[in-house]
Design an enzyme around this catalytic site. Structure first.
Site, PDB file in Angstrom:
ATOM      1  N   SER A 253      86.972 -21.987   7.577  1.00 47.78           N
ATOM      2  CA  SER A 253      85.822 -21.090   6.864  1.00 47.78           C
ATOM      3  C   SER A 253      85.802 -19.378   7.543  1.00 47.78           C
ATOM      4  O   SER A 253      86.046 -19.927   9.242  1.00 47.78           O
ATOM      5  CB  SER A 253      84.986 -21.326   5.890  1.00 47.78           C
ATOM      6  OG  SER A 253      83.641 -21.828   7.143  1.00 47.78           O
ATOM      7  N   LYS A 254      84.792 -18.228   7.594  1.00 46.59           N
ATOM      8  CA  LYS A 254      84.010 -17.220   7.809  1.00 46.59           C
ATOM      9  C   LYS A 254      83.772 -18.033   9.630  1.00 46.59           C
ATOM     10  O   LYS A 254      84.148 -17.249  10.641  1.00 46.59           O
ATOM     11  CB  LYS A 254      83.948 -16.892   7.210  1.00 46.59           C
ATOM     12  CG  LYS A 254      83.755 -16.039   5.840  1.00 46.59           C
ATOM     13  CD  LYS A 254      84.646 -14.535   6.084  1.00 46.59           C
ATOM     14  CE  LYS A 254      85.439 -14.408   5.172  1.00 46.59           C
ATOM     15  NZ  LYS A 254      86.673 -14.381   4.639  1.00 46.59           N
ATOM     16  N   ARG A 255      82.811 -19.338   9.439  1.00 41.90           N
ATOM     17  CA  ARG A 255      81.670 -19.350  10.830  1.00 41.90           C
ATOM     18  C   ARG A 255      83.290 -20.235  11.941  1.00 41.90           C
ATOM     19  O   ARG A 255      82.800 -20.120  13.193  1.00 41.90           O
ATOM     20  CB  ARG A 255      80.860 -20.257  10.191  1.00 41.90           C
ATOM     21  CG  ARG A 255      81.893 -21.542  10.187  1.00 41.90           C
ATOM     22  CD  ARG A 255      80.447 -22.466   9.952  1.00 41.90           C
ATOM     23  NE  ARG A 255      81.055 -24.257   8.817  1.00 41.90           N
ATOM     24  CZ  ARG A 255      81.151 -24.431  10.058  1.00 41.90           C
ATOM     25  NH1 ARG A 255      81.354 -25.166  11.382  1.00 41.90           N
ATOM     26  NH2 ARG A 255      81.974 -26.093   8.707  1.00 41.90           N
TER      27      ARG A 255
END
Length: 482
Positions: A253-255
């Site tokens: 994911s984005k993180r």
RNA sequence: GCUCCCAUCGUCUAGAGGCCUAGGACACAUCCCUUUCACGGAUGCGACAGGGGUUCAAAUCCCCUUGGGAGUACCA
């Protein structure tokens, strides 16, 4: 044997994810290898979350990766339309067919009733599934509920017993106990199809022969097979790929950094490297040669050899691979790709020829194109800022100053800035002169480099000198002398 | 909770009963090359999750445990 037809069916609720790109890749490879067709279908039934911008991003990303489709919303094909929002009128017909044949029924349960049922199951530690209470509603009861203003959904009637099994292309024999599967909704009360129903109808109409997708769809497969069978359609072959996980084994994911193909491109990854890297997640070349073009991979690809386990997306290897591609890439093409990453500099001050020279000389150590911004900084502007550490340890030392003064007074005037062969020799002489005085060639060059670029490392000195030109070099050296 | 999937170096993987004192790639370390950084070359470090079976023989087959992942929606 019928034609091999595969598809990638992204939903445009975000930019094209690398995971989707990998699924697309394996479908593409399978089609290529087997002389089949690769179709693109946009699953935008969730109108609220879908947008044209995302659709465009999907097109652009797939194209950039070289994953060209034979049929799709933009190019058309014999089984269109290829965008689900344009297919809304066809699903109710199939739903009605299922109702008529006794495979489906109308369900008038409200959201609240369903919630209550579910909570009850959880409380009693049972696997929760729909009770099936609307299964046998009489016409009168239905009419009454309708009169109350209730809009029914349509549920598929799942068999009470038996099991649904299939032979997965990558995982082998898989089976599901039917009694664990509740009657599931195929048409929502608002008249739109659910995912499980829409895919089956579309894949059937589009004559998809093999469905290769992520293993997050495994449990949907049983439901989908039931629909195929109820519709009297031929069930396609399924193949489920392991997932791509982040280094912490959670969903990417984005993180964890970039997730969309376009983000990788913006960060300076080459699509050739990205697709090559992603192909190696779950697949390995028979000859051990890991750097391969799409065509080479397709020729070597076999779906049955794909690994069935999850794999972790690690940047280390991607970075290495990207570096390899950068080093081997056609220089003209690389220059074009490099330009946007150097936008903070005044590129007009540099000739096309010098630009190419600069890229040629700086491409070696970089791993992503965005490294260029920092690595090329000293090629621009009249002056350079010398890093404090470099100033202290090299430029301002007695040895450093001696070397620079010597360059300023005796060398620079005779250096031939327009002839790289001569310049190369002249620099060699320059090193030799100080070597006789006991100074290592490395250190001699460091002083020069530090004064001219402000750093201890960078591109080849000959190239730097040539691009900067005599005046700027002289100016920077004088500035470094105390 | 229930169902399903998965399990070889830190990571990606080769391995489909004897070829395995487990091979390659990335990363890491050392050395060589060298005007720097890098590239390239050489060497090294480093794994069959655990336990039971089956077999003359298991990383490879079976079972259990453990660990990880997924699904369990009128989302896709």
């Amino acid at each position: 044997m019928d034609e091999i037809r595969v598809r990638i069916a992204p939903s445009p609720s975000g930019n094209l994810h690398v995971g989707t790109a990998r699924t697309a890749l394996f479908n593409y490879l399978f089609a290529k290898k087997n002389n089949g067709k690769f179709v693109l279908r946009i699953e935008d039934t969730d109108l609220d979350r879908s947008s044209q911008a995302y659709i465009d991003n999907i097109y652009d990303s797939l194209k950039a990766l070289g994953l060209n489709w034979d049929e799709g919303p933009d190019v058309g094909g014999p089984y269109g339309p290829y965008q689900q929002s344009e297919r809304f009128d066809i699903y109710p017909k199939y739903a009605q067919k299922l109702i008529d044949a006794g495979y489906a029924y109308e369900c008038f349960c409200t959201q609240e009733e369903l919630e209550a049922e579910k909570e009850d199951s959880i409380k009693n530690h049972r696997a929760h599934k729909y009770s099936g209470k609307c299964r046998n509603l009489s016409e009168e009861e239905k009419a009454k509920l309708r009169a109350e203003g209730r809009k029914p959904s349509i549920r598929f009637h799942v068999p009470e017993d038996g099991e649904t099994k299939f032979n997965d292309l990558v995982k082998g024999e898989l089976k599901f106990d039917n009694k664990l599967i509740g009657d599931f909704v195929i048409m929502k009360s608002n008249g739109t199809p659910t995912y499980n129903f829409a895919v089956v109808v579309d894949d059937m109409e589009m004559k998809i022969s093999h469905i290769i997708r992520g293993e997050d769809h495994i449990s949907n497969t049983a439901k989908q097979i039931m629909i195929y069978e109820a519709l009297g359609a031929e069930v396609p072959k399924f193949g489920h790929l392991g997932m791509i996980l982040a280094p912490d084994r959670s969903k990417l994911s984005k993180r964890h950094g970039a997730t969309a193909v376009s983000e990788f491109v913006e960060k300076g990854y080459l699509t050739e490297a990205l697709i090559n890297f992603v192909a190696l997640l779950g697949w390995s070349p028979s000859d051990g040669q890991e750097i391969k073009s799409l065509d080479e991979i397709a020729a070597d690809f076999r779906i049955g050899e794909v690994s069935s386990s999850n794999s972790i997306f690690e940047y280390d290897k991607l970075n290495w691979m990207n570096g390899q591609y950068i080093k081997k890439m056609d220089i003209k093409k690389l220059c074009e790709l490099a330009r946007p990453f150097l936008s903070k500099y005044d590129l007009s001050e540099m000739s096309e020829e010098n630009f190419e020279k600069m890229i040629l000389a700086t491409r070696e150590p970089i791993t992503v194109l965005s490294d260029l911004e920092n690595d090329c900084s000293y090629f621009f502007g009249q002056d350079v800022e010398i890093e404090p550490d470099v100033r202290e340890k090299i430029v301002d030392t007695e040895q450093g100053q001696n070397i620079l003064k010597y360059v300023d007074e005796n060398e620079i005037a005779k250096w031939d800035f327009d002839n790289d062969e001569k310049l190369h020799e002249q620099l060699a002489d320059f090193r030799a002169y100080f070597k006789e005085k006991g100074i290592k060639p490395k250190e001699t060059m460091w002083a020069l480099r530090a004064a001219v670029t402000g750093r201890t490392h960078g591109a080849d000195m000959v190239v730097i000198l040539e691009i900067l030109g005599k005046e700027r070099v002289a100016r920077r050296i004088k500035a470094a002398i105390k």
